[in-house]
Design an enzyme around this catalytic site. Structure first.
Site, short mmCIF file in Angstrom:
data_model
loop_
_atom_site.label_atom_id
_atom_site.label_comp_id
_atom_site.label_asym_id
_atom_site.label_seq_id
_atom_site.Cartn_x
_atom_site.Cartn_y
_atom_site.Cartn_z
N GLN B 131 0.85 -1.20 0.00
CA GLN B 131 0.00 0.00 0.00
C GLN B 131 0.89 1.24 0.00
OE1 GLN B 131 -2.07 0.52 3.69
NE2 GLN B 131 -3.68 1.80 2.81
N GLY B 132 0.86 1.99 -1.08
CA GLY B 132 1.70 3.18 -1.19
C GLY B 132 0.90 4.45 -0.92
N TYR B 133 0.65 4.70 0.32
CA TYR B 133 -0.08 5.90 0.73
C TYR B 133 0.87 6.90 1.37
CZ TYR B 133 -4.90 4.03 0.16
OH TYR B 133 -6.09 3.55 -0.32
N SER B 134 1.46 6.51 2.50
CA SER B 134 2.24 7.46 3.30
C SER B 134 3.50 7.93 2.60
CB SER B 134 2.64 6.81 4.63
OG SER B 134 1.50 6.35 5.31
N SER B 166 4.81 -1.30 3.97
CA SER B 166 4.98 -2.67 4.46
C SER B 166 5.11 -3.64 3.30
CB SER B 166 3.79 -3.08 5.32
OG SER B 166 3.68 -2.22 6.42
N GLU B 249 -10.06 -1.73 5.00
CA GLU B 249 -8.95 -2.10 5.87
C GLU B 249 -9.47 -2.27 7.29
OE1 GLU B 249 -5.86 0.85 6.30
OE2 GLU B 249 -4.54 -0.59 7.25
N GLU B 382 -5.21 8.78 17.30
CA GLU B 382 -5.73 10.15 17.35
C GLU B 382 -6.62 10.43 16.14
OE1 GLU B 382 -2.48 9.36 17.85
OE2 GLU B 382 -2.56 9.63 20.02
C1 LIG Z 1 4.58 -0.71 11.10
C2 LIG Z 1 3.98 0.27 10.18
C3 LIG Z 1 3.54 -0.15 8.94
C4 LIG Z 1 3.01 0.77 8.04
N1 LIG Z 1 2.65 0.34 6.80
C5 LIG Z 1 2.22 1.24 5.89
C6 LIG Z 1 1.93 0.85 4.56
O1 LIG Z 1 2.03 -0.34 4.23
N2 LIG Z 1 1.54 1.78 3.67
C7 LIG Z 1 1.40 3.08 4.02
O2 LIG Z 1 1.02 3.88 3.18
N3 LIG Z 1 1.67 3.51 5.27
C8 LIG Z 1 2.09 2.61 6.20
N4 LIG Z 1 2.38 3.03 7.47
C9 LIG Z 1 2.32 4.45 7.76
C10 LIG Z 1 1.18 4.89 8.65
O3 LIG Z 1 -0.04 4.86 7.95
C11 LIG Z 1 1.53 6.29 9.14
O4 LIG Z 1 2.68 6.16 9.96
C12 LIG Z 1 0.41 6.92 9.92
O5 LIG Z 1 -0.68 7.21 9.07
C13 LIG Z 1 0.87 8.19 10.64
O6 LIG Z 1 1.54 9.05 9.79
P1 LIG Z 1 2.97 9.64 10.19
O7 LIG Z 1 3.84 8.52 10.54
O8 LIG Z 1 3.38 10.57 9.12
O9 LIG Z 1 2.70 10.44 11.51
P2 LIG Z 1 2.14 11.97 11.61
O10 LIG Z 1 0.97 12.11 10.75
O11 LIG Z 1 3.27 12.90 11.46
O12 LIG Z 1 1.65 11.96 13.12
C14 LIG Z 1 2.52 12.17 14.24
C15 LIG Z 1 1.67 12.23 15.49
O13 LIG Z 1 0.76 13.35 15.38
C16 LIG Z 1 -0.56 12.93 15.54
N5 LIG Z 1 -1.44 13.71 14.67
C17 LIG Z 1 -1.28 14.00 13.36
N6 LIG Z 1 -2.34 14.69 12.91
C18 LIG Z 1 -3.20 14.81 13.95
C19 LIG Z 1 -4.47 15.42 14.12
N7 LIG Z 1 -5.13 16.01 13.12
N8 LIG Z 1 -5.05 15.33 15.33
C20 LIG Z 1 -4.43 14.74 16.36
N9 LIG Z 1 -3.23 14.16 16.27
C21 LIG Z 1 -2.63 14.20 15.06
C22 LIG Z 1 -0.55 11.48 15.13
O14 LIG Z 1 -1.64 10.79 15.70
C23 LIG Z 1 0.78 11.00 15.66
O15 LIG Z 1 0.65 10.66 17.01
C24 LIG Z 1 2.90 2.12 8.40
C25 LIG Z 1 3.31 2.53 9.66
C26 LIG Z 1 3.84 1.63 10.55
C27 LIG Z 1 4.28 2.11 11.89
#
Ligand SMILES: Cc1cc2nc3c(=O)[nH]c(=O)nc-3n(C[C@H](O)[C@H](O)[C@H](O)COP(=O)(O)OP(=O)(O)OC[C@H]3O[C@@H](n4cnc5c(N)ncnc54)[C@H](O)[C@@H]3O)c2cc1C
Ligand SMILES: Cc1cc2nc3c(=O)[nH]c(=O)nc-3n(C[C@H](O)[C@H](O)[C@H](O)COP(=O)(O)OP(=O)(O)OC[C@H]3O[C@@H](n4cnc5c(N)ncnc54)[C@H](O)[C@@H]3O)c2cc1C
Lengths: 393, 398
Positions: B131-134, B166, B249, B382
């Site tokens: 999944q290429g989202y983040s 992942s 999901e 969150e």
């Molecule tokens: C083990 C693992 C596997 C993953 N696999 C995939 C994958 O296969 N494909 C993919 O696309 N992504 C994947 N991800 C990414 C995951 O979806 C993101 O890490 C997640 O969406 C959070 O984004 P970020 O890491 O940029 O954190 P940020 O968005 O920077 O968040 C940092 C902190 O701020 C908080 N925050 C941010 N915005 C708000 C808000 N509006 N209100 C309150 N709090 C807020 C968050 O809750 C978090 O605690 C994976 C992550 C992990 C850890």
């Protein structure tokens, strides 16, 4: 599988919602809770006319013959309006005990009157020891001639002051017989479940005294019941002497499920009040519901409420079906819902700020009901331990 | 309200049961007993074979249409299947991103050609999906993503970077969200592509997680060509399509995670029975009993809240934002479970794989660390709370 309510049940819900909105709005609740009875004859009559006092009793005794899944719907609605009065004690305690343990003659004598709203009943079960198990039942019932003499004190008895008949749990022997089903006797060789007997004690029986106790939750009236040399005929005994614990336990389990449903309804209402308030109350130029400190708490409340419903509905279904894991379902529900309702009603006050701490606002009615309910039929800690036992931890 | 199975459902359950009894790899159930819940790199090959076996037996894609490789059954059969998987403590499905998300999204939005091309190979595990989202600068705020796709002739050219992807290092295909209109409002210029991971210009760099494993990756796109035919659900409609994926999901989580939580709990109870506390099994300690019983209750509650959601599905209602509540609950429950596993081990919880003193060979230390990601992956807790607050309860946006 269908984990939802059918059309009749949905209809019951909307009927009950409308009924209690009209007949038991907050001003009425407040008037009722101020009085000693917690009910007016008029409202009681209207509730009975809906058939609800007979909901779970068989047709032959003037009831509707419905099950606990149906009852849950009604209880949720009653909890939503924190309905005071003797419905719970009459139907779920006294009435249900007669249904579960009474002789045919006793059922014939009382269930039609309970179903029609002409008689109120309750169950005197706990004692000042506040012990929930069979060992807590120490009130003596001595055989005398063909009948019995009862002596002792019962506590936390719901609505005994308005009941026409009280089902009293007493001890006719000290519990010498081993448990049924070949289980090992408990430590000490005694089996407190043996020797418990249930008696019907009508209002006005000489030696019976009832004292209304001030309660934190004023919508729930609790009494002390004294029995001093109360002489009863053989026809007062319900079922067989000494084997009253099994039906009593069934009653308590079922009443617990009904209580959980009532708690779910209350929690749902607190959530709704809080969300509505959070949308309109402004602080720092914005509705407080737009702040995450508020929003996230509301989300937690929703999860608590929804989960409470899920496990309560399951327990109600388990009661109706008589599945082997029924007791486990009951304890899971009571453990979960006890904690959840306390959390939700507390959060409700918190998110309302100062206004939530006033007598005038309804939140405290729910908060107090939550606390009272938590310790009725065992709190979360007690039920978690029962879960631990039932799943063989 | 009725939890009873119909005769057909009962015979389906028996079919699953007897198949599992015959085919479950023995050594795996020993490993599952101790609560490891996520596929680990060292068992990928094994899991591929296992999924293929389930596919050949007709147990993958139970609710997917027959035309696209599924069995055309209802969520009821899916639930029965998952329950049997839990009871048997069967290994997890490796291609879970495909089966839980990509597949249902393609079936919902795909062209007939796409629906015939992709789903079946997901089920058989012939093609693994990621999944290429983040992206490095777009996580929770997914709609701010910057990876670009520009139209050149009959294809698009992708440039940019994804992160935390992942199993990208194992994947054949990616669900890619990329910006196709830089001028549109941020939710409106995104397109959902089905991207061949073997295309020239795709570079995958594994990232080491706190567990020490490489499970997620950085993925770089350097002028990667994607045929126009690989757009899913229409140009600039990627946000809606992508959200559908996320909804599925969380739904998949509702089914699958309950099962994984149950398996982990059974493992935890087993650990507690084997662990001595003050000379007796830890299960006799009142404090431990309280915590274990609460875990037990929460696991069951999770199941029944899930069952209510399934009932809605069976009545034809779509999974809604309520699914966020399920995800949140699972996360909280699972993290607490793993913490309890550490607590039971006391000072031994410090010892990891390779130590002869480590409890159960140190697997709990892995699952404990891995559980930290639960409240981040698939949308942080969150963010789930925001969704519940705003979309379920109707509270105003911040
Ligand atoms: C083990 C693992 C596997 C993953 N696999 C995939 C994958 O296969 N494909 C993919 O696309 N992504 C994947 N991800 C990414 C995951 O979806 C993101 O890490 C997640 O969406 C959070 O984004 P970020 O890491 O940029 O954190 P940020 O968005 O920077 O968040 C940092 C902190 O701020 C908080 N925050 C941010 N915005 C708000 C808000 N509006 N209100 C309150 N709090 C807020 C968050 O809750 C978090 O605690 C994976 C992550 C992990 C850890
Ligand atoms: C017993 C009692 C005694 C008191 N005595 C005094 C006194 O002697 N003198 C006096 O001046 N006041 C007194 N107060 C008032 C008290 O200070 C206020 O109730 C309190 O500041 C909250 O204000 P509020 O009631 O208007 O709630 P609101 O400000 O409306 O808050 C409602 C809810 O929204 C939350 N909220 C509001 N803004 C935000 C935000 N930006 N982010 C996150 N959450 C937010 C609050 O935390 C609260 O949960 C008393 C209150 C009580 C209950």
């Amino acid at each position: 599988m269908n984990f939802g309510f059918n059309e009749e049940q949905e209809l019951l819900r909307s009927t009950a919602r409308k009924f209690f909105d009209n007949e038991c709005a907050s001003e009425t609740v407040r008037k009722l809770m101020d009085g000693p009875e917690g009910m007016t004859p008029d409202l009681w009559k209207k509730i009975a006319e809906q058939g609800w006092t007979g909901l779970i009793f068989p047709d032959e005794h003037g009831g509707m013959g419905l099950g606990f899944v149906d009852l849950v719907v009604l209880m949720e609605e009653m909890g939503r309006s924190v309905v005071p009065g003797p419905f719970f004690s009459t139907v779920l305690l006294g009435g249900l005990a007669i249904r579960e343990a009474g002789t045919d003659a006793q059922k014939k004598a009382w269930l039609p009157k309970i179903s029609s709203g002409d008689a109120r009943a309750t169950l005197a079960w706990m004692e000042p020891s506040a012990e929930l198990g069979a060992g807590g039942i120490t009130l003596q019932a001595a055989a005398k001639g063909a009948g019995f003499t009862l002596d002792g004190t019962k506590l936390f008895v719901h609505d005994a002051h308005t009941a026409d008949v009280i089902v009293v749990a007493a001890r006719t022997s000290s519990g010498q017989n081993p448990p049924a089903g070949g289980q090992n006797p408990p430590a000490g060789g005694q089996n407190p479940e043996d020797g418990v007997s249930l008696f019907l004690v009508p209002k006005g029986t000489p030696g019976l005294s009832v004292t209304l106790l001030p309660t934190m939750d004023q919508t729930r009236k609790l009494c002390e019941v004294g029995l001093k040399d109360v002489a009863l005929g053989a026809d007062a005994l319900m079922g067989q002497a000494g084997s009253g614990w099994a039906p009593l336990a069934r009653v308590i389990d079922r009443a617990t499920v009904a209580l959980c449903a009532e708690m779910c309804g209350g929690a749902q209402k607190v959530l709704e009040m809080t969300v509505e308030y959070a949308k309109i109350r402004q602080a720092f130029g914005r509705p407080i519901g737009s702040y995450q400190g508020v929003k996230h708490k509301a989300a937690d409340m929703l999860v608590d409420v929804e989960n409470s419903k899920s496990i309560t509905y399951y327990a109600a279904w388990a009661m109706d079906e008589g599945v082997p894991e029924g007791q486990l379902a009951v304890s899971m529900a009571k453990a979960y819902v006890s904690d959840a309702y306390r959390r939700v009603s507390g959060a409700g006050i918190q998110l309302h700020g100062g206004i939530g701490f006033t007598w005038e606002h309804d939140l405290h009615l729910y908060f107090k009901r939550a606390k009272g309910s938590e310790f009725t039929f065992g709190d979360a800690t007690w039920h978690r331990e029962r879960v631990a036992q039932l799943v063989n931890l | 309200m009725d939890f009873a199975l119909t005769p057909e459902q009962t015979s389906f359950r028996d079919e699953v049961r007897s198949w599992l009894a015959k085919n479950l790899p023995k050594d795996w159930s020993d490993r599952m007993r101790v609560g490891s819940d996520v596929p680990r790199p060292e068992v990928y090959d094994f899991l591929r074979t296992w999924q293929r076996k389930m596919y050949d037996a007709g147990f993958m894609g139970l609710t997917w249409p027959k035309d696209y490789g599924g069995r055309g059954l209802t969520f009821m059969e899916e639930m029965i299947f998952q329950e049997q998987i839990a009871l048997a403590k069967a290994p997890p499905v490796l291609n879970i991103l495909a089966i839980g998300m990509a597949g249902p999204t393609i079936i919902a939005y795909g062209t007939e050609e796409q629906k015939r091309r992709y789903p079946a190979k997901m089920l058989s595990c012939e093609e693994i999906w990621c999944q290429g989202y983040s992206e490095p600068n777009s996580g929770s705020d997914l709609a701010s993503l910057q990876t670009r796709a520009e139209k050149v002739g009959d294809h698009y050219v992708v440039n940019g970077q994804k992160v935390w992807t992942s199993i990208a290092h194992q994947a054949d295909w990616m669900m890619l969200l990329a910006r196709t209109d830089g001028k549109a409002e941020k939710h409106k210029g995104i397109t959902y592509f089905l991207l061949d991971m073997h295309s020239p210009g795709v570079t995958v760099k594994p990232l080491k997680q706190i567990t020490g494993d490489d499970e997620f990756n950085e993925v770089y796109f350097d002028n990667v060509k994607v045929p126009e035919a690989n757009i899913l659900g229409g140009l600039n409609n990627g946000w809606a399509v992508g959200m559908t994926t996320l909804m599925y999901e969380r739904l998949a989580l509702g089914f699958g995670l309950q099962v994984r939580l149950r398996i982990a709990l059974d493992g935890l109870v087993d650990l507690a029975k084997r662990t001595k506390k003050n000379g007796a099994p830890a299960t006799q300690d009142p404090n431990v009993r309280q915590k274990l019983a609460q875990m037990w209750i929460d696991t069951e509650v999770f199941k029944y809240t899930g069952a209510r959601a399934v009932t809605k599905l069976l009545k034809g209602e779509l999974p809604g934002p309520e699914a966020s509540a399920g995800k949140m609950m699972w996360v909280e429950g699972h993290q607490r479970l793993q913490e309890l596993a550490m607590e039971l081990q006391g000072p031994y919880s410090q010892l990891g794989r390779g130590s002869r003193w480590a409890v159960d060979g140190g697997v709990w230390q892995y699952s404990y660390l891995r559980s930290r990601a639960n409240s981040i992956e698939g949308g942080t807790t969150e963010i789930q709370k925001n969704i519940i607050g705003e979309r379920v309860l109707g509270l105003p946006k911040g």
